[in-house]
Design a protein around this motif. Structure first.
Motif, PDB file in Angstrom:
ATOM      1  N   THR A  33      45.463  40.286  42.270  1.00 30.83           N
ATOM      2  CA  THR A  33      44.358  40.508  43.199  1.00 30.83           C
ATOM      3  C   THR A  33      43.611  41.822  42.985  1.00 30.83           C
ATOM      4  O   THR A  33      42.451  41.932  43.350  1.00 30.83           O
ATOM      5  CB  THR A  33      44.836  40.457  44.657  1.00 30.83           C
ATOM      6  OG1 THR A  33      45.861  41.443  44.844  1.00 30.83           O
ATOM      7  CG2 THR A  33      45.367  39.078  45.018  1.00 30.83           C
ATOM      8  N   LYS A  34      44.268  42.824  42.410  1.00 30.82           N
ATOM      9  CA  LYS A  34      43.601  44.103  42.139  1.00 30.82           C
ATOM     10  C   LYS A  34      43.971  44.580  40.746  1.00 30.82           C
ATOM     11  O   LYS A  34      45.104  44.413  40.292  1.00 30.82           O
ATOM     12  CB  LYS A  34      43.973  45.151  43.179  1.00 30.82           C
ATOM     13  CG  LYS A  34      43.397  44.839  44.538  1.00 30.82           C
ATOM     14  CD  LYS A  34      43.358  46.056  45.418  1.00 30.82           C
ATOM     15  CE  LYS A  34      42.721  45.654  46.743  1.00 30.82           C
ATOM     16  NZ  LYS A  34      42.797  46.718  47.711  1.00 30.82           N
ATOM     17  N   PHE A  35      42.994  45.232  40.108  1.00 29.00           N
ATOM     18  CA  PHE A  35      43.139  45.653  38.721  1.00 29.00           C
ATOM     19  C   PHE A  35      42.691  47.093  38.569  1.00 29.00           C
ATOM     20  O   PHE A  35      41.858  47.583  39.326  1.00 29.00           O
ATOM     21  CB  PHE A  35      42.270  44.753  37.827  1.00 29.00           C
ATOM     22  CG  PHE A  35      42.593  43.293  37.967  1.00 29.00           C
ATOM     23  CD1 PHE A  35      43.465  42.676  37.093  1.00 29.00           C
ATOM     24  CD2 PHE A  35      42.040  42.538  38.992  1.00 29.00           C
ATOM     25  CE1 PHE A  35      43.781  41.332  37.225  1.00 29.00           C
ATOM     26  CE2 PHE A  35      42.341  41.192  39.138  1.00 29.00           C
ATOM     27  CZ  PHE A  35      43.211  40.590  38.249  1.00 29.00           C
ATOM     28  N   HIS A  36      43.242  47.770  37.567  1.00 32.74           N
ATOM     29  CA  HIS A  36      42.878  49.156  37.278  1.00 32.74           C
ATOM     30  C   HIS A  36      42.479  49.262  35.817  1.00 32.74           C
ATOM     31  O   HIS A  36      43.222  48.834  34.930  1.00 32.74           O
ATOM     32  CB  HIS A  36      44.052  50.092  37.559  1.00 32.74           C
ATOM     33  CG  HIS A  36      43.760  51.521  37.252  1.00 32.74           C
ATOM     34  ND1 HIS A  36      42.997  52.308  38.079  1.00 32.74           N
ATOM     35  CD2 HIS A  36      44.102  52.291  36.190  1.00 32.74           C
ATOM     36  CE1 HIS A  36      42.898  53.518  37.536  1.00 32.74           C
ATOM     37  NE2 HIS A  36      43.559  53.521  36.398  1.00 32.74           N
ATOM     38  N   ASP A  37      41.288  49.821  35.556  1.00 36.00           N
ATOM     39  CA  ASP A  37      40.826  50.065  34.189  1.00 36.00           C
ATOM     40  C   ASP A  37      41.347  51.439  33.778  1.00 36.00           C
ATOM     41  O   ASP A  37      40.921  52.460  34.314  1.00 36.00           O
ATOM     42  CB  ASP A  37      39.302  50.017  34.141  1.00 36.00           C
ATOM     43  CG  ASP A  37      38.749  50.174  32.732  1.00 36.00           C
ATOM     44  OD1 ASP A  37      39.321  50.938  31.930  1.00 36.00           O
ATOM     45  OD2 ASP A  37      37.729  49.539  32.436  1.00 36.00           O
ATOM     46  N   ASN A  38      42.291  51.465  32.840  1.00 38.65           N
ATOM     47  CA  ASN A  38      42.900  52.715  32.406  1.00 38.65           C
ATOM     48  C   ASN A  38      41.950  53.614  31.627  1.00 38.65           C
ATOM     49  O   ASN A  38      42.216  54.805  31.487  1.00 38.65           O
ATOM     50  CB  ASN A  38      44.145  52.430  31.560  1.00 38.65           C
ATOM     51  CG  ASN A  38      45.258  51.851  32.384  1.00 38.65           C
ATOM     52  OD1 ASN A  38      45.606  52.371  33.439  1.00 38.65           O
ATOM     53  ND2 ASN A  38      45.817  50.754  31.910  1.00 38.65           N
TER      54      ASN A  38
END
Length: 69
Positions: free
Chosen positions: A17-22
């Motif tokens: 449901t949630k993502f992080h762009d490193n």
């Protein structure tokens, strides 16, 4: 090299449901990430329709560096 995108939240059933762009530091909801993929901003990812819900997925290839986990 770190993975470009990682999952930071999922439901009890395992839907991401949630993502992080490193690389940019941006956090995105599933809908935002889908929109970014469709806009061509994440070429190593595509959108699948799973049970009527647009769902981000990494493109199949020989590397694990772009897999979502």
């Amino acid at each position: 090299m770190p993975k470009r995108v990682k999952v930071i939240e999922e439901t009890g059933s395992g839907r991401n449901t949630k993502f992080h762009d490193n690389f940019t530091g941006a956090d995105m909801t599933r809908a935002e990430f889908v929109r970014e993929i469709k806009g061509g901003n994440y070429p190593n990812y595509h959108v699948r329709n799973l049970n009527g819900v647009n769902t981000p997925a990494s493109n199949p290839d020989s590397t694990r560096n772009n897999n979502l986990d």
